[in-house]
Every structure is written in C-alpha cells, then in structure tokens.
Write a protein that holds these residues in place. Sequence first.
Motif, PDB file in Angstrom:
ATOM      1  N   VAL A 148      60.217  62.770 -34.305  1.00  0.00           N
ATOM      2  CA  VAL A 148      60.395  62.175 -35.515  1.00  0.00           C
ATOM      3  C   VAL A 148      61.378  60.900 -35.111  1.00  0.00           C
ATOM      4  CG1 VAL A 148      59.254  64.451 -36.267  1.00  0.00           C
ATOM      5  CG2 VAL A 148      61.896  63.817 -36.060  1.00  0.00           C
ATOM      6  N   TYR A 149      60.928  60.434 -36.081  1.00  0.00           N
ATOM      7  CA  TYR A 149      62.338  59.418 -36.240  1.00  0.00           C
ATOM      8  C   TYR A 149      63.169  60.256 -37.112  1.00  0.00           C
ATOM      9  CZ  TYR A 149      58.215  56.154 -34.183  1.00  0.00           C
ATOM     10  OH  TYR A 149      57.351  55.416 -33.777  1.00  0.00           O
ATOM     11  N   VAL A 150      64.896  58.929 -36.870  1.00  0.00           N
ATOM     12  CA  VAL A 150      66.001  59.689 -37.681  1.00  0.00           C
ATOM     13  C   VAL A 150      66.446  58.587 -38.275  1.00  0.00           C
ATOM     14  CG1 VAL A 150      67.528  61.171 -37.549  1.00  0.00           C
ATOM     15  CG2 VAL A 150      66.088  61.575 -36.408  1.00  0.00           C
ATOM     16  N   LYS A 151      66.819  58.184 -39.301  1.00  0.00           N
ATOM     17  CA  LYS A 151      66.629  56.894 -39.754  1.00  0.00           C
ATOM     18  C   LYS A 151      68.372  57.582 -40.512  1.00  0.00           C
ATOM     19  CE  LYS A 151      66.282  53.742 -43.365  1.00  0.00           C
ATOM     20  NZ  LYS A 151      65.369  53.197 -44.090  1.00  0.00           N
ATOM     21  N   ASN A 152      69.537  57.166 -39.925  1.00  0.00           N
ATOM     22  CA  ASN A 152      70.362  57.536 -41.137  1.00  0.00           C
ATOM     23  C   ASN A 152      70.623  58.882 -40.751  1.00  0.00           C
ATOM     24  OD1 ASN A 152      72.121  55.034 -41.138  1.00  0.00           O
ATOM     25  ND2 ASN A 152      70.761  54.533 -42.952  1.00  0.00           N
ATOM     26  N   MET A 154      68.963  61.414 -41.004  1.00  0.00           N
ATOM     27  CA  MET A 154      67.892  61.391 -42.022  1.00  0.00           C
ATOM     28  C   MET A 154      66.326  61.978 -41.574  1.00  0.00           C
ATOM     29  SD  MET A 154      69.609  63.659 -44.595  1.00  0.00           S
ATOM     30  CE  MET A 154      67.785  63.735 -45.417  1.00  0.00           C
ATOM     31  N   VAL A 155      65.814  62.990 -41.225  1.00  0.00           N
ATOM     32  CA  VAL A 155      64.023  62.645 -40.648  1.00  0.00           C
ATOM     33  C   VAL A 155      63.246  61.713 -41.232  1.00  0.00           C
ATOM     34  CG1 VAL A 155      62.697  63.763 -39.502  1.00  0.00           C
ATOM     35  CG2 VAL A 155      64.482  64.677 -39.487  1.00  0.00           C
ATOM     36  N   GLU A 156      62.376  60.809 -40.260  1.00  0.00           N
ATOM     37  CA  GLU A 156      62.128  59.758 -41.759  1.00  0.00           C
ATOM     38  C   GLU A 156      60.929  60.257 -42.360  1.00  0.00           C
ATOM     39  OE1 GLU A 156      62.121  55.047 -42.428  1.00  0.00           O
ATOM     40  OE2 GLU A 156      62.844  57.063 -42.992  1.00  0.00           O
ATOM     41  N   ASN A 157      60.239  60.695 -43.258  1.00  0.00           N
ATOM     42  CA  ASN A 157      59.205  60.741 -44.046  1.00  0.00           C
ATOM     43  C   ASN A 157      59.069  62.538 -43.957  1.00  0.00           C
ATOM     44  OD1 ASN A 157      58.305  57.804 -44.685  1.00  0.00           O
ATOM     45  ND2 ASN A 157      57.504  58.003 -42.420  1.00  0.00           N
ATOM     46  N   LEU A 158      59.772  63.389 -43.599  1.00  0.00           N
ATOM     47  CA  LEU A 158      60.198  64.818 -43.949  1.00  0.00           C
ATOM     48  C   LEU A 158      60.081  65.236 -45.521  1.00  0.00           C
ATOM     49  CD1 LEU A 158      60.072  67.305 -41.928  1.00  0.00           C
ATOM     50  CD2 LEU A 158      62.604  67.714 -42.893  1.00  0.00           C
ATOM     51  N   SER A 159      58.440  65.994 -45.465  1.00  0.00           N
ATOM     52  CA  SER A 159      58.087  66.965 -46.491  1.00  0.00           C
ATOM     53  C   SER A 159      58.897  67.670 -46.963  1.00  0.00           C
ATOM     54  CB  SER A 159      56.731  66.960 -46.909  1.00  0.00           C
ATOM     55  OG  SER A 159      56.941  67.369 -48.129  1.00  0.00           O
ATOM     56  N   PRO A 160      59.866  67.931 -48.157  1.00  0.00           N
ATOM     57  CA  PRO A 160      61.074  69.671 -48.083  1.00  0.00           C
ATOM     58  C   PRO A 160      60.188  70.482 -48.564  1.00  0.00           C
ATOM     59  CG  PRO A 160      60.534  67.601 -50.535  1.00  0.00           C
ATOM     60  CD  PRO A 160      60.354  67.049 -48.805  1.00  0.00           C
ATOM     61  N   LYS A 209      57.935  72.985 -34.705  1.00  0.00           N
ATOM     62  CA  LYS A 209      56.863  73.174 -35.612  1.00  0.00           C
ATOM     63  C   LYS A 209      57.172  73.157 -36.980  1.00  0.00           C
ATOM     64  CE  LYS A 209      56.199  77.571 -38.458  1.00  0.00           C
ATOM     65  NZ  LYS A 209      56.295  79.402 -38.437  1.00  0.00           N
ATOM     66  N   GLY A 210      56.096  72.467 -37.937  1.00  0.00           N
ATOM     67  CA  GLY A 210      56.743  71.911 -39.021  1.00  0.00           C
ATOM     68  C   GLY A 210      56.350  70.561 -39.499  1.00  0.00           C
ATOM     69  N   GLY A 211      56.988  69.684 -40.258  1.00  0.00           N
ATOM     70  CA  GLY A 211      56.982  68.904 -40.399  1.00  0.00           C
ATOM     71  C   GLY A 211      55.764  67.663 -39.444  1.00  0.00           C
TER      72      GLY A 211
END
Length: 478
Positions: A148-152, A154-160, A209-211
């Motif tokens: 995944v990409y991490v922006k500042n 936080m995982v970019e585009n990660l759904s809660p 798993k997930g994400g």
Amino acid sequence: MKKALGFLCLVSLFISCSKEEKTQTPNVIIIYADDLGYGDVSAYESGTLHTPNIDRLAAGGIKFTQAYATSATCTPSRFSLLTGIYPWRNERARVLAGDAPLLIHPDTTTIADIFSSAGYSTAVIGKWHLGFDYSYIMAATNDRVPTVYVKNKMVENLSPDDPLYVNYQENFEGEPTAISNPELMTKIKWQHGHNMSVHNGIPRIGFMKGGKSALWTDETMYEIFLNEVYSFIDANRQKPFFLYYGLHEPHVPRVPNEKFVGKSGMGPRGDAILEADYCVGQLLDKLGKDGLLENTLIIFSSDNGPVLNDGYYDDAVEKLGDHTPRGPLRGGKYSLFEAGTRVPFITYWKGKINPGTSDEMISQLDIAASMKSLISSGESHYDGQNFLNMLLGKEQKGREELVIQAMGRTALRWKNWAYLPANQGPAVVQHVNNETGFSMEEQLYDLSRDLGQNQNLAETESEMLEKLRNRYLELTKR
C-alpha cells in the motif's frame, strides 16, 4: 501478534517546518535508485544497457567513479544517507519488515532536519520516509507487505470498513499464499523466499489481510510516484525545497509498465531500469519547463550494488546477454567486494557545476554534512564529512578512508587499498549467486592495479596488511 494498520506508523518522524519566502538558496533533489549497479548506467561505459536520461545528468555534471554507499543492502545505506552515521553503529540498521518500529532515534538530526531548520519544505516520495514534512511512500519495499501507499503516516485509500492487517510471523486463518494457491501467481513466480501473501499476481514476503481498496498496482507505481513529485514541486516552486526521490527500480519484483516491457531486450530487470531512467528524464524536463534547473542541485546514486535473481523467476540471468551490471568490479549486492557498495554517483546543477569526472573517494555518508555546508555552515555531521566543494566541482580532494558493510560484516577502504578482515560466513550467497567477500583469511587488494580484486596481496604486502588491520580495528571500535 497481528497488527491492524488503519493508522500506519512505521519508521517515520514528523518534523514541522517554518515556511519562508523564496530565497537564493538552491533546491536540492536526491534521486536514489534501488539495486542499480555501477555498470547499469551507460555513462560509466561498462555495460550495454543505454540510460540516456541518467547520462544527461552525467554529461552536464560530475560523474564520480569512486563513490560508495555505506552498505551492500538497502536499509543500512538509506539510514546512513539520511543521518550521516555508519549503519554498523546501529544494530537494528538492517533490512526491515513492513511493520518495523522506529529505527532512527528522535534526537538524531537527519538531513531532512538540516533542511527544515533552514526554512526548506521537505518531502520523501518513493521508498522510505524519515524526518520529512511530507511523505508519500511504500510501507516497506516492493516485495514485502503491506503493498500500500502511505501518505503522511496514513494508508492511502484505506476504507474503515476493511482494515488492513499485517504479520511477518504467521498467516491469517483462511488467507491464501503462494504455496497454498500457486494459481494466484499470474504475473511472476517466486524462486526463493517470496512465497507468502499474493497480491496483483505477485507473491510477497510477509502476510496481510484486508485493505483491498488501498492495495497498489505495481505497473503504475512509477507514475504514481512521479505525479507526487510533480505535485510537490508545483506546491513549493516559490520557496526552497528538499526532495528525496526514492526510485523503486530495479528492485524485485520487477513489474515495469507496459510502455517499457520488452524495450531493453534484457527482460524485466532491464525494462525496469529503463523505466527508472524515464522517470529521471521526466523530472529533468519538469524542472526545465518550470525554470528551476538553474536553482536546483541534483544528486543521483543507488543504495547498493546489483543483483540479478533476487527471489523471483524473471529472466534476469537468462536474458542478460553481454550486459555487465557490476561493470569491472567484483561481487554485487550483499558483498564486501567493490560491486557491493561502489555505485553510480552524479551531481548536477545547471550553470553552476562544470561537467567532468572525479576519481576521488566519496560516500553517501557525506551528503548530510555537505548539504549542511551548502545552506548554512558546518564541517561534519556524525561520521560524515563536508565535501561540498568536491560535489560542486570546485576541488578534487575526497575521502582517505571508509568503512563499508555487508550482511553484518565490515571492511576498510583506505586510499587505493581494500582490506577485508577474516570473517565467517558463506563465500557466495547461493540463491543470488553473488560473492560475499567473506573468508577465514584476510584479504588485501590494490585497486589501482587490480580493480576486479583478483589478486589477494595479504601474504606479499605484510606491512600494508598490518597497517590497515590496525586502522580498521581502530575505526570500528564501538
């Protein structure tokens, strides 16, 4: 222990930065390739692969022929570049997992801190993120989870509604792997080690798993990072900035975009290098279009030497042809021999650096101290030395000595000599077929006459052997 990464905090430090108006201080960009060998850049006139855009830097700047990463693997070299500290001083400075805790102590002054304290906006885009105002990076590296990409932080585009879990010890119940479900490997198959979670048809190291909404597509990674570079430059073109641009190529898995597939004739590794070269060209074009080339110092290098088969079946060996990734050197990634740490190194500043070649010794360890001198003052930074004038082509006086590292072992470079102490360990990393330089006998090479390190002079040059042995022991006291 399984870790939810809804808020992913890996190895980053977040440093606030005061914003100032545009000054006369130059922008600085470090372009850092991954596993690119001394002979992989055509400006070094060793291999057969053509890298026209990196050659543009060399033709307009200074090509260093005796420049070194501090380590023959990635994380230790990046640690040293950012801190100016030898990696062997930190026992944890080794290849890290995607869920690794903090590596650099918060009290350590990094190169990003140096620029931030001078009013620069700082960013890391690509691979690794320590001490920057802005970061857009991968969590670990291409072949490790989480993909995944991490922006500042936080995982970019990660759904809660679909959190991401990562584990490097055991798989999650019911999740497929490359071993249990080999049919998932639709793009590349593992040869050694990379047989855990499969994403985008590619097996990786580690389990996740997930994400699903956050997972990247390998083929578009170059474009994602390049667009982030453009955005950062656009947002900061009226103020001084420092950008650490960590290319992911040609690290495994090598999955270049379709526009580069088949272009090198050397399979995915060669195509990935052409993809990286394209990115360098696009960055140069962007800076030129924006009128920033005359006010931007660019440093290009690689984190360690080359490796061919590094865990996947991708024809890197079979399609190599006459190309020599290590050039005239011996060894490669994971090695104490020259090809492990001697890497391409180019400085470019349009209108400020006169083109040329330098045979003086320099290390990435010295970049932080040199940049400190560029924008403020200072002669040293931890283990690093200030070689700003040499980087700018104003003088020719480099390092006299340097300690290099590979797989937890160290060796000494002193003037034109290479001293390798006796070390236990395999002579060859079998799965990648790279010599390590490890031997129960001491080794001594005169690189001015034997760049390929073919003749061990330990028996015939006893006085030099003793001198370098003593100096090595003195320098490596902990």
